[in-house]
Scaffold this motif. Structure first.
Motif, PDB file in Angstrom:
ATOM      1  N   THR A  72      12.181  -2.816  10.564  1.00  0.00           N
ATOM      2  CA  THR A  72      12.619  -1.577  10.433  1.00  0.00           C
ATOM      3  C   THR A  72      12.695  -0.731   9.255  1.00  0.00           C
ATOM      4  OG1 THR A  72      14.946  -2.124  10.589  1.00  0.00           O
ATOM      5  CG2 THR A  72      13.952  -2.150  12.544  1.00  0.00           C
ATOM      6  N   GLY A  73      12.551  -1.600   8.095  1.00  0.00           N
ATOM      7  CA  GLY A  73      12.635  -1.207   6.597  1.00  0.00           C
ATOM      8  C   GLY A  73      11.597   0.148   6.468  1.00  0.00           C
ATOM      9  N   ASP A  74      12.280   1.248   5.807  1.00  0.00           N
ATOM     10  CA  ASP A  74      11.255   2.443   5.641  1.00  0.00           C
ATOM     11  C   ASP A  74      10.704   2.507   4.284  1.00  0.00           C
ATOM     12  OD1 ASP A  74      11.722   3.253   8.228  1.00  0.00           O
ATOM     13  OD2 ASP A  74      13.414   4.800   7.602  1.00  0.00           O
ATOM     14  N   ALA A  75       9.563   3.041   4.245  1.00  0.00           N
ATOM     15  CA  ALA A  75       8.895   3.022   2.886  1.00  0.00           C
ATOM     16  C   ALA A  75       9.652   3.941   1.918  1.00  0.00           C
ATOM     17  CB  ALA A  75       7.580   3.787   2.965  1.00  0.00           C
ATOM     18  N   SER A  76       9.457   3.598   0.739  1.00  0.00           N
ATOM     19  CA  SER A  76      10.149   4.711  -0.382  1.00  0.00           C
ATOM     20  C   SER A  76       9.538   5.884  -0.417  1.00  0.00           C
ATOM     21  CB  SER A  76      10.079   4.016  -1.875  1.00  0.00           C
ATOM     22  OG  SER A  76       8.823   3.678  -2.260  1.00  0.00           O
ATOM     23  N   GLY A  77      10.196   6.951  -1.012  1.00  0.00           N
ATOM     24  CA  GLY A  77       9.582   8.248  -1.269  1.00  0.00           C
ATOM     25  C   GLY A  77      10.223   9.451  -0.513  1.00  0.00           C
ATOM     26  N   SER A  78      10.999   8.951   0.685  1.00  0.00           N
ATOM     27  CA  SER A  78      11.874  10.007   1.479  1.00  0.00           C
ATOM     28  C   SER A  78      13.383   9.403   2.084  1.00  0.00           C
ATOM     29  CB  SER A  78      11.112  10.795   2.199  1.00  0.00           C
ATOM     30  OG  SER A  78      10.718   9.957   3.093  1.00  0.00           O
ATOM     31  N   ALA A  79      14.045  10.213   2.432  1.00  0.00           N
ATOM     32  CA  ALA A  79      15.338   9.301   3.160  1.00  0.00           C
ATOM     33  C   ALA A  79      14.964   8.804   4.447  1.00  0.00           C
ATOM     34  CB  ALA A  79      16.448  10.497   3.341  1.00  0.00           C
ATOM     35  N   PRO A  80      15.540   7.778   5.010  1.00  0.00           N
ATOM     36  CA  PRO A  80      15.124   7.247   6.327  1.00  0.00           C
ATOM     37  C   PRO A  80      15.289   8.301   7.405  1.00  0.00           C
ATOM     38  CG  PRO A  80      16.366   5.402   5.119  1.00  0.00           C
ATOM     39  CD  PRO A  80      16.341   6.912   4.318  1.00  0.00           C
ATOM     40  N   SER A  81      16.301   9.248   7.019  1.00  0.00           N
ATOM     41  CA  SER A  81      16.443  10.303   8.197  1.00  0.00           C
ATOM     42  C   SER A  81      15.318  11.280   8.131  1.00  0.00           C
ATOM     43  CB  SER A  81      17.979  11.070   7.862  1.00  0.00           C
ATOM     44  OG  SER A  81      17.726  11.634   6.309  1.00  0.00           O
ATOM     45  N   GLN A  82      14.482  11.279   7.344  1.00  0.00           N
ATOM     46  CA  GLN A  82      13.212  12.199   7.049  1.00  0.00           C
ATOM     47  C   GLN A  82      12.065  11.667   7.561  1.00  0.00           C
ATOM     48  OE1 GLN A  82      13.878  15.440   6.353  1.00  0.00           O
ATOM     49  NE2 GLN A  82      16.079  14.803   6.304  1.00  0.00           N
ATOM     50  N   GLN A  83      12.105  10.318   7.970  1.00  0.00           N
ATOM     51  CA  GLN A  83      10.894   9.514   8.445  1.00  0.00           C
ATOM     52  C   GLN A  83      10.759   9.298   9.836  1.00  0.00           C
ATOM     53  OE1 GLN A  83       9.904   6.296   5.701  1.00  0.00           O
ATOM     54  NE2 GLN A  83      11.372   6.606   4.045  1.00  0.00           N
ATOM     55  N   GLY A  84      11.158  10.052  10.792  1.00  0.00           N
ATOM     56  CA  GLY A  84      11.090  10.005  12.107  1.00  0.00           C
ATOM     57  C   GLY A  84      11.961   8.841  12.738  1.00  0.00           C
ATOM     58  N   THR A  85      11.637   8.806  14.098  1.00  0.00           N
ATOM     59  CA  THR A  85      12.598   7.807  14.772  1.00  0.00           C
ATOM     60  C   THR A  85      11.645   6.638  15.555  1.00  0.00           C
ATOM     61  OG1 THR A  85      12.498   9.236  16.763  1.00  0.00           O
ATOM     62  CG2 THR A  85      14.391   9.422  15.431  1.00  0.00           C
ATOM     63  N   THR A  86      10.483   6.490  15.317  1.00  0.00           N
ATOM     64  CA  THR A  86       9.683   5.608  15.912  1.00  0.00           C
ATOM     65  C   THR A  86      10.231   4.313  15.097  1.00  0.00           C
ATOM     66  OG1 THR A  86       7.869   6.854  16.129  1.00  0.00           O
ATOM     67  CG2 THR A  86       7.253   4.559  16.038  1.00  0.00           C
ATOM     68  N   ILE A  87      10.269   3.035  15.662  1.00  0.00           N
ATOM     69  CA  ILE A  87      10.845   1.940  15.188  1.00  0.00           C
ATOM     70  C   ILE A  87       9.533   1.034  14.798  1.00  0.00           C
ATOM     71  CG2 ILE A  87      11.960  -0.188  15.702  1.00  0.00           C
ATOM     72  CD1 ILE A  87      13.423   0.924  18.166  1.00  0.00           C
ATOM     73  N   SER A  88       9.616   0.855  13.438  1.00  0.00           N
ATOM     74  CA  SER A  88       8.453   0.303  12.775  1.00  0.00           C
ATOM     75  C   SER A  88       8.813  -0.147  11.395  1.00  0.00           C
ATOM     76  CB  SER A  88       7.213   0.924  12.655  1.00  0.00           C
ATOM     77  OG  SER A  88       7.591   2.267  11.809  1.00  0.00           O
ATOM     78  N   GLY A  89       8.422  -1.170  10.934  1.00  0.00           N
ATOM     79  CA  GLY A  89       8.573  -2.015   9.570  1.00  0.00           C
ATOM     80  C   GLY A  89       7.524  -1.397   8.471  1.00  0.00           C
ATOM     81  N   SER A  90       7.983  -0.665   7.532  1.00  0.00           N
ATOM     82  CA  SER A  90       6.658  -0.231   6.743  1.00  0.00           C
ATOM     83  C   SER A  90       5.936  -1.230   6.018  1.00  0.00           C
ATOM     84  CB  SER A  90       7.467   0.750   5.713  1.00  0.00           C
ATOM     85  OG  SER A  90       8.027   1.825   6.145  1.00  0.00           O
ATOM     86  N   TYR A  91       6.653  -2.488   5.753  1.00  0.00           N
ATOM     87  CA  TYR A  91       5.877  -3.567   5.043  1.00  0.00           C
ATOM     88  C   TYR A  91       5.900  -4.698   5.875  1.00  0.00           C
ATOM     89  CZ  TYR A  91       7.277  -0.486   1.024  1.00  0.00           C
ATOM     90  OH  TYR A  91       7.455   0.813   0.452  1.00  0.00           O
ATOM     91  N   ASP A  92       5.892  -4.474   7.361  1.00  0.00           N
ATOM     92  CA  ASP A  92       5.789  -5.635   8.237  1.00  0.00           C
ATOM     93  C   ASP A  92       4.633  -6.417   8.016  1.00  0.00           C
ATOM     94  OD1 ASP A  92       6.446  -7.274  10.454  1.00  0.00           O
ATOM     95  OD2 ASP A  92       5.932  -5.843  11.792  1.00  0.00           O
ATOM     96  N   TRP A  93       3.442  -5.989   7.631  1.00  0.00           N
ATOM     97  CA  TRP A  93       2.325  -6.550   7.423  1.00  0.00           C
ATOM     98  C   TRP A  93       2.440  -7.764   6.322  1.00  0.00           C
ATOM     99  CZ3 TRP A  93       0.217  -6.444   2.624  1.00  0.00           C
ATOM    100  CH2 TRP A  93       0.507  -5.209   1.660  1.00  0.00           C
ATOM    101  N   LEU A  94       3.277  -7.513   5.288  1.00  0.00           N
ATOM    102  CA  LEU A  94       3.439  -8.515   4.289  1.00  0.00           C
ATOM    103  C   LEU A  94       3.697 -10.125   4.838  1.00  0.00           C
ATOM    104  CD1 LEU A  94       5.503  -6.428   1.762  1.00  0.00           C
ATOM    105  CD2 LEU A  94       3.063  -7.208   1.353  1.00  0.00           C
ATOM    106  N   ALA A  95       4.476 -10.154   5.738  1.00  0.00           N
ATOM    107  CA  ALA A  95       4.550 -11.387   6.363  1.00  0.00           C
ATOM    108  C   ALA A  95       3.481 -11.930   7.094  1.00  0.00           C
ATOM    109  CB  ALA A  95       5.697 -11.201   7.637  1.00  0.00           C
ATOM    110  N   THR A  96       2.495 -11.178   7.293  1.00  0.00           N
ATOM    111  CA  THR A  96       1.290 -11.844   7.638  1.00  0.00           C
ATOM    112  C   THR A  96       0.298 -12.145   6.549  1.00  0.00           C
ATOM    113  OG1 THR A  96       1.351 -10.746   9.773  1.00  0.00           O
ATOM    114  CG2 THR A  96      -0.750 -11.615   9.026  1.00  0.00           C
ATOM    115  N   ASN A  97       0.066 -11.294   5.723  1.00  0.00           N
ATOM    116  CA  ASN A  97      -0.795 -11.452   4.551  1.00  0.00           C
ATOM    117  C   ASN A  97      -0.449 -12.372   3.344  1.00  0.00           C
ATOM    118  OD1 ASN A  97      -3.082  -9.511   4.816  1.00  0.00           O
ATOM    119  ND2 ASN A  97      -1.390  -8.280   5.655  1.00  0.00           N
ATOM    120  N   TYR A  98       1.215 -12.249   3.181  1.00  0.00           N
ATOM    121  CA  TYR A  98       1.780 -13.243   2.349  1.00  0.00           C
ATOM    122  C   TYR A  98       2.828 -13.949   2.966  1.00  0.00           C
ATOM    123  CZ  TYR A  98      -0.780 -10.089  -0.709  1.00  0.00           C
ATOM    124  OH  TYR A  98      -1.611  -9.420  -1.477  1.00  0.00           O
TER     125      TYR A  98
END
Length: 505
Positions: free
Chosen positions: A444-470
């Motif tokens: 669920t962690g949001d990408a940097s650059g703007s507040a979580p309140s401005q990043q929509g309500t879709t449940i997703s992890g911005s860096y979720d792919w890191l666990a697979t690639n690293y």
């Protein structure tokens, strides 16, 4: 003529007797049409806001219907808790103030007026109005991180305020500069509850405050013999705060505690005072290891540096379900699993927290991005707001803001406490632990650059792919990855954090 009149009288008497019999057989028979009885709440007005430690004005009027209806009194409820009964309000508005019986979220004032007619006819008329209980004067950080969605997550089910969860703070002092303050601020010790059933203790929160004893190198609660109540504890804490306070570093723990109460105001709090001493800090960890189960500690909030020697202790504590949340520090280091690292925030057995400047930061280009003066990188799980949380008071004169990873840490710890409360109440088969929390941040962690309140309500992890690639991120040494992703799993989003936990556990 006389005989006719007697017959009419007899007929009238018979009719009256029948009607009386009907009334007695059916005492609730309504023969007057619409009653006209009413109760009108003027305050709160549906959108009224009140801080949890201040009183709310309740103002209502009662109108009774045509005679023979009689108004006998009204019951007043706040947050479904009966706080008063009265017979006032008929000829003029009833006005009285009460603590809101809640901490954060949308609550309701309900008034039930009672009316009686004749022998047994009764009617109750109920009206309610909403009001918003705020956890602080400035809720911008809470709103930006969408923690407000947890405070008021389901109006028909309850409110998440940390109730029933025990948070332990390990820090220097819980004091205030009593040369410039006449007492602790109400947000520190007020419960937001009324004096019901002649119990004035409801008005104050309890605090367990442990200090170090050099003689036997142990921690104890020290209170004066006459300290019998919660209020007297806070008075004593204030009276003993005789330090020469000049900056917020002298009252670091006080600021941590004040930040936590904005997030989890109803939690139980235990404060272990280290008096800004490394020996006492180290001893506090070993003492905690011996006592955390007895004390029922769910979450540990530490905005301090420690040592790798604490790892086996924290692993044991974590194995029993307690969650340590640790600040990364403000030295500007990029951790890389070598000599440039600070423990225990980077341990797998702890939630390491760094920070980002919020929307109020003076440098617009750095808002919601990694700030170089904060530690980051290896082992960090999540970022929160480091610049800055505004408090409702000034523990040190002129300083009403708390900043750095020391501020980011209690924001995260308090949010986890809200999840813990939800788990206790609705997911008793699940044990919220460090592993689950780390996974929640990943998802669920949001990408940097703007507040979580401005990043929509879709449940997703911005860096979720890191666990697979690293594999093993963020606990294995991938220096090249950390050069771009220094915030662990991103910025904490309270709303998505809760939603993912509710939907998947």
């Amino acid at each position: 003529m006389i005989e006719m009149k007697n017959k009419q009288i007899i007929s009238i008497l018979l009719t009256a007797t029948v009607l009386f019999s009907i009334i007695m057989l059916f005492p609730t028979l309504e023969v007057w049409g619409e009653t006209g009885n009413s109760v009108t709440i003027h305050s709160p007005n549906g959108t009224t806001e009140v801080l949890f430690y201040n009183k709310l004005t309740v103002n209502f009027t009662v109108e009774k219907g045509d005679p023979p209806w009689i108004y006998t009194g009204a019951d007043i409820y706040l947050n479904n808790i009966a706080v008063d009964s009265t017979t006032d309000g008929l000829s003029s508005p009833f006005v009285k103030t009460y603590y809101p019986e809640g901490y954060a979220g949308t609550y309701y004032v309900r008034v039930t007026a009672h009316f009686v007619k004749g022998w047994q006819d009764t009617e109750d008329v109920t009206t309610s109005k909403g009001n918003v209980v705020k956890n602080s004067e400035d809720t911008s950080d809470v709103d930006d991180l969408r923690i407000d969605k947890l405070h008021d997550y389901e109006s028909n089910k309850g409110y998440l305020d940390g109730s029933g969860v025990t948070i332990c703070i390990i820090d220097d002092y819980l004091r205030c500069d009593n040369k410039t303050n006449t007492a602790f601020h109400k947000s520190m010790y007020k419960s937001g509850k009324n004096d019901l059933y002649e119990d004035p203790e409801r008005k104050f929160i309890d605090i367990k405050y442990y200090e170090y004893n050099f003689t036997d190198q142990d921690f104890y609660e020290y209170w004066e013999p006459e300290t019998d109540t919660k209020e007297e504890k806070w008075i004593e804490l204030f009276d003993e705060g005789q330090g020469n306070y000049s900056t917020d570093t002298d009252l670091h723990g006080t600021y941590c505690f004040a930040t936590l109460r904005q997030i989890a105001p109803a939690a139980n709090y235990i404060f272990i005072s280290t008096r800004d001493d490394a020996v006492k800090l180290n001893s506090s960890i070993y003492w905690l290891y011996e006592n955390y189960l007895t004390l029922g500690i769910d979450i540990i909030s530490m905005s301090v540096d420690g040592t790798l020697l604490w790892e086996p202790i924290l692993e044991e504590i974590v194995a029993n379900g307690t969650i340590p949340v640790i600040a990364a520090g403000n030295g500007g280091l990029q951790f890389n699993n070598s000599e440039q690292i600070i423990y225990p925030c980077s341990l797998n057995s702890a939630i390491g927290v760094t920070g980002v400047p919020d929307s109020d930061y003076s440098n617009e280009t750095l808002r919601w991005k990694q700030e170089d003066i904060l530690n980051h990188g290896y082992g960090i799980d999540i970022a929160s707001i480091s610049e800055a949380t505004k408090l409702d008071w000034e523990p040190v004169q002129g300083i009403d803001e708390f900043r750095g990873t020391s501020n980011a840490c209690p924001l995260v710890a308090g949010t986890i406490a809200l999840l813990e409360q939800y788990q206790n109440n609705y997911k008793s088969s699940t044990d919220l632990n460090v592993t689950i929390v780390q996974n929640l941040f990943q998802k669920t962690g949001d990408a940097s650059g703007s507040a979580p309140s401005q990043q929509g309500t879709t449940i997703s992890g911005s860096y979720d792919w890191l666990a697979t690639n690293y594999t093993g991120y963020p606990y294995l040494d991938h220096v090249t990855v950390y050069s771009d992703y220094k915030l662990g799993w991103g910025i904490m989003d309270g709303y998505e954090l809760f939603q993912y936990f509710r939907n998947n556990y």
